[in-house]
Write a protein that holds these residues in place. Structure first.
Motif, PDB file in Angstrom:
ATOM      1  N   ALA A   1       0.835  -1.210   0.000  1.00 38.68           N
ATOM      2  CA  ALA A   1       0.000   0.000   0.000  1.00 38.68           C
ATOM      3  C   ALA A   1       0.869   1.261   0.000  1.00 38.68           C
ATOM      4  O   ALA A   1       0.568   2.235  -0.695  1.00 38.68           O
ATOM      5  CB  ALA A   1      -0.940  -0.013   1.204  1.00 38.68           C
ATOM      6  N   ILE A   2       1.945   1.244   0.768  1.00 35.43           N
ATOM      7  CA  ILE A   2       2.850   2.397   0.812  1.00 35.43           C
ATOM      8  C   ILE A   2       3.497   2.610  -0.554  1.00 35.43           C
ATOM      9  O   ILE A   2       3.614   3.737  -1.041  1.00 35.43           O
ATOM     10  CB  ILE A   2       3.921   2.196   1.907  1.00 35.43           C
ATOM     11  N   ALA A   3       3.907   1.500  -1.192  1.00 32.30           N
ATOM     12  CA  ALA A   3       4.510   1.603  -2.524  1.00 32.30           C
ATOM     13  C   ALA A   3       3.502   2.130  -3.531  1.00 32.30           C
ATOM     14  O   ALA A   3       3.847   2.919  -4.418  1.00 32.30           O
ATOM     15  CB  ALA A   3       5.051   0.248  -2.962  1.00 32.30           C
ATOM     16  N   ALA A   4       2.243   1.718  -3.415  1.00 31.92           N
ATOM     17  CA  ALA A   4       1.211   2.181  -4.339  1.00 31.92           C
ATOM     18  C   ALA A   4       0.944   3.673  -4.161  1.00 31.92           C
ATOM     19  O   ALA A   4       0.722   4.396  -5.138  1.00 31.92           O
ATOM     20  CB  ALA A   4      -0.074   1.380  -4.127  1.00 31.92           C
ATOM     21  N   ARG A   5       0.993   4.163  -2.916  1.00 35.80           N
ATOM     22  CA  ARG A   5       0.745   5.586  -2.656  1.00 35.80           C
ATOM     23  C   ARG A   5       1.940   6.457  -3.018  1.00 35.80           C
ATOM     24  O   ARG A   5       1.776   7.653  -3.235  1.00 35.80           O
ATOM     25  CB  ARG A   5       0.421   5.805  -1.164  1.00 35.80           C
ATOM     26  N   GLN A   6       3.137   5.871  -3.028  1.00 36.57           N
ATOM     27  CA  GLN A   6       4.376   6.640  -3.249  1.00 36.57           C
ATOM     28  C   GLN A   6       4.424   7.833  -2.295  1.00 36.57           C
ATOM     29  O   GLN A   6       4.669   8.974  -2.688  1.00 36.57           O
ATOM     30  CB  GLN A   6       4.467   7.101  -4.703  1.00 36.57           C
ATOM     31  N   SER A   7       4.224   7.532  -1.007  1.00 35.59           N
ATOM     32  CA  SER A   7       4.069   8.602  -0.021  1.00 35.59           C
ATOM     33  C   SER A   7       5.357   9.001   0.688  1.00 35.59           C
ATOM     34  O   SER A   7       5.356   9.974   1.452  1.00 35.59           O
ATOM     35  CB  SER A   7       3.040   8.166   1.037  1.00 35.59           C
ATOM     36  N   LEU A   8       6.458   8.264   0.466  1.00 40.28           N
ATOM     37  CA  LEU A   8       7.688   8.605   1.175  1.00 40.28           C
ATOM     38  C   LEU A   8       8.380   9.779   0.493  1.00 40.28           C
ATOM     39  O   LEU A   8       8.752   9.690  -0.686  1.00 40.28           O
ATOM     40  CB  LEU A   8       8.643   7.411   1.223  1.00 40.28           C
ATOM     41  N   PRO A   9       8.560  10.887   1.176  1.00 43.16           N
ATOM     42  CA  PRO A   9       9.154  12.074   0.537  1.00 43.16           C
ATOM     43  C   PRO A   9      10.576  11.812   0.050  1.00 43.16           C
ATOM     44  O   PRO A   9      11.420  11.314   0.785  1.00 43.16           O
ATOM     45  CB  PRO A   9       9.141  13.126   1.654  1.00 43.16           C
ATOM     46  N   GLY A  10      10.792  12.142  -1.235  1.00 46.18           N
ATOM     47  CA  GLY A  10      12.130  12.064  -1.804  1.00 46.18           C
ATOM     48  C   GLY A  10      12.519  10.733  -2.416  1.00 46.18           C
ATOM     49  O   GLY A  10      13.587  10.624  -3.030  1.00 46.18           O
ATOM     50  N   TYR A  11      11.670   9.700  -2.297  1.00 47.95           N
ATOM     51  CA  TYR A  11      12.052   8.367  -2.767  1.00 47.95           C
ATOM     52  C   TYR A  11      10.938   7.713  -3.577  1.00 47.95           C
ATOM     53  O   TYR A  11       9.753   7.897  -3.308  1.00 47.95           O
ATOM     54  CB  TYR A  11      12.429   7.470  -1.577  1.00 47.95           C
ATOM     55  N   TRP A  12      11.364   6.917  -4.567  1.00 44.16           N
ATOM     56  CA  TRP A  12      10.447   6.167  -5.423  1.00 44.16           C
ATOM     57  C   TRP A  12      10.554   4.695  -5.047  1.00 44.16           C
ATOM     58  O   TRP A  12      11.655   4.146  -4.930  1.00 44.16           O
ATOM     59  CB  TRP A  12      10.813   6.360  -6.894  1.00 44.16           C
ATOM     60  N   LEU A  13       9.410   4.055  -4.821  1.00 43.48           N
ATOM     61  CA  LEU A  13       9.374   2.663  -4.376  1.00 43.48           C
ATOM     62  C   LEU A  13       8.846   1.758  -5.482  1.00 43.48           C
ATOM     63  O   LEU A  13       7.890   2.109  -6.178  1.00 43.48           O
ATOM     64  CB  LEU A  13       8.475   2.520  -3.146  1.00 43.48           C
ATOM     65  N   GLU A  14       9.471   0.593  -5.618  1.00 46.74           N
ATOM     66  CA  GLU A  14       9.008  -0.421  -6.562  1.00 46.74           C
ATOM     67  C   GLU A  14       9.126  -1.790  -5.908  1.00 46.74           C
ATOM     68  O   GLU A  14      10.006  -2.019  -5.074  1.00 46.74           O
ATOM     69  CB  GLU A  14       9.835  -0.391  -7.852  1.00 46.74           C
ATOM     70  N   ILE A  15       8.252  -2.689  -6.292  1.00 43.05           N
ATOM     71  CA  ILE A  15       8.233  -4.044  -5.740  1.00 43.05           C
ATOM     72  C   ILE A  15       8.613  -5.040  -6.831  1.00 43.05           C
ATOM     73  O   ILE A  15       8.101  -4.973  -7.958  1.00 43.05           O
ATOM     74  CB  ILE A  15       6.849  -4.388  -5.157  1.00 43.05           C
ATOM     75  N   TYR A  16       9.526  -5.941  -6.498  1.00 38.77           N
ATOM     76  CA  TYR A  16       9.967  -6.985  -7.420  1.00 38.77           C
ATOM     77  C   TYR A  16       9.813  -8.344  -6.760  1.00 38.77           C
ATOM     78  O   TYR A  16       9.869  -8.464  -5.540  1.00 38.77           O
ATOM     79  CB  TYR A  16      11.449  -6.794  -7.792  1.00 38.77           C
ATOM     80  N   ARG A  17       9.658  -9.372  -7.586  1.00 40.77           N
ATOM     81  CA  ARG A  17       9.692 -10.752  -7.106  1.00 40.77           C
ATOM     82  C   ARG A  17      10.893 -11.445  -7.718  1.00 40.77           C
ATOM     83  O   ARG A  17      11.154 -11.291  -8.918  1.00 40.77           O
ATOM     84  CB  ARG A  17       8.418 -11.510  -7.479  1.00 40.77           C
ATOM     85  N   ASP A  18      11.628 -12.198  -6.900  1.00 45.71           N
ATOM     86  CA  ASP A  18      12.750 -12.953  -7.445  1.00 45.71           C
ATOM     87  C   ASP A  18      12.259 -14.291  -7.973  1.00 45.71           C
ATOM     88  O   ASP A  18      11.045 -14.575  -7.963  1.00 45.71           O
ATOM     89  CB  ASP A  18      13.867 -13.116  -6.404  1.00 45.71           C
TER      90      ASP A  18
END
Length: 296
Positions: free
Chosen positions: A245-262
């Motif tokens: 949910a946090i990654a979907a909102r992109q709510s962290l100031p200054g940083y871009w979040l992405e989710i990967y699966r190995d």
């Protein structure tokens, strides 16, 4: 301004540091940003945090009467850290013994100033004082195997002649103070941090800020690693839902979040500073000037 009282107790032996003006940059201490030192829930937590990785350990215990200090309570420590770090820049000698007004402290950490906010501030100070920490982090510099302390050694509410609260005085532990005097252990944080509402969200920003430098490849952790590092009581499945949910909102100031699966299906959270993303990337932002204590 620093005032020196007569000798006696620890409080009396320390210089009194009168807080600087509220418009100073916010700073955080690196050791606090990565390890699980605080409860991530607003509900009372009494179950200890017991974190061990190699020779590094953190044990946090709560007093049943008050519960464990929370990551929102830690805003008071961020305020104190900011004051201690900024003081030498303004020609003032810092001290572990700080004095301010409740109004100034609350405004500095972006809180309201209603009666309920004042009551919450007192409760936060009680939790910080009653929560005890034992850790091996930086203990070797003090020639010890471990260091035990509370987040606040003691605190006192100052009142005027009519009994109205007009000030607060408290002492931060030497473990924290020494970590702030070492500039390499301090990072400036985005003031937007104080507007983050979720406990995991706030904790994640501090982890990302600690690790997410200017490297173009960013940094990543597995969801499992983050769950262990957080000390959260949430089940892993619920913790993972919060991360997504946090990654979907992109709510962290200054940083871009992405989710990967190995290839084994394990989820990883990748975080990259927005300023190093390609300029045509939807998350790109021009770099912020975080000052000399940035991790550039």
């Amino acid at each position: 301004m620093v005032r020196r009282p007569a000798s006696g107790s620890e409080r009396e032996q320390l210089d009194l540091f009168i807080a600087l003006a509220p418009d100073i940059p916010a700073h955080d201490q690196r050791d606090l940003m990565e390890r699980p030192f605080f409860s991530l829930s607003k509900s009372k937590r009494v179950k200890p945090i017991d974190y061990r990785v190699g020779d590094t350990f953190v044990r946090v215990d709560a007093a049943p009467e008050y519960g464990m200090a929370t990551i929102w309570d830690a805003d008071i420590l961020i305020w104190a850290a900011s004051q201690i770090v900024e003081a030498p820049q303004r020609g003032v000698m810092p001290s572990r013994r700080l004095q301010t007004t409740p109004y100034q402290l609350l405004r500095s950490i972006h809180r309201g100033t209603s009666l309920r906010d004042y009551q919450r501030l007192r409760a936060a100070l009680d939790r910080l004082q009653s929560t005890t920490v034992v850790t091996s982090i930086r203990a070797e510099h003090l020639r010890r195997k471990r260091h035990r302390f509370s987040w606040i050694n003691e605190w006192e509410e100052l009142t005027d002649a009519s009994g109205r609260a007009c000030g607060i005085e408290f002492i931060v532990p030497d473990w924290l103070y020494q970590g702030l005097l070492d500039r390499s252990l301090v990072l400036r944080i985005d003031p937007a941090y104080f507007r983050l509402t979720g406990g995991i969200e706030r904790w994640l920003y501090r982890v990302v800020r600690k690790h997410g430098g200017r490297q173009k490849g960013g940094w990543r952790f597995t969801f499992r690693q983050l769950h262990v590092k957080s000390g959260s009581l949430a089940r892993f499945s619920n913790f993972a839902i919060d991360l997504r949910a946090i990654a979907a909102r992109q709510s962290l100031p200054g940083y871009w979040l992405e989710i990967y699966r190995d290839e084994d299906g394990a989820e990883h959270l990748q975080f990259t500073r927005r300023s190093v993303l390609p300029r045509d990337h939807p998350g790109f932002e021009w770099p912020q000037r975080f000052g000399k204590m940035d991790d550039s």
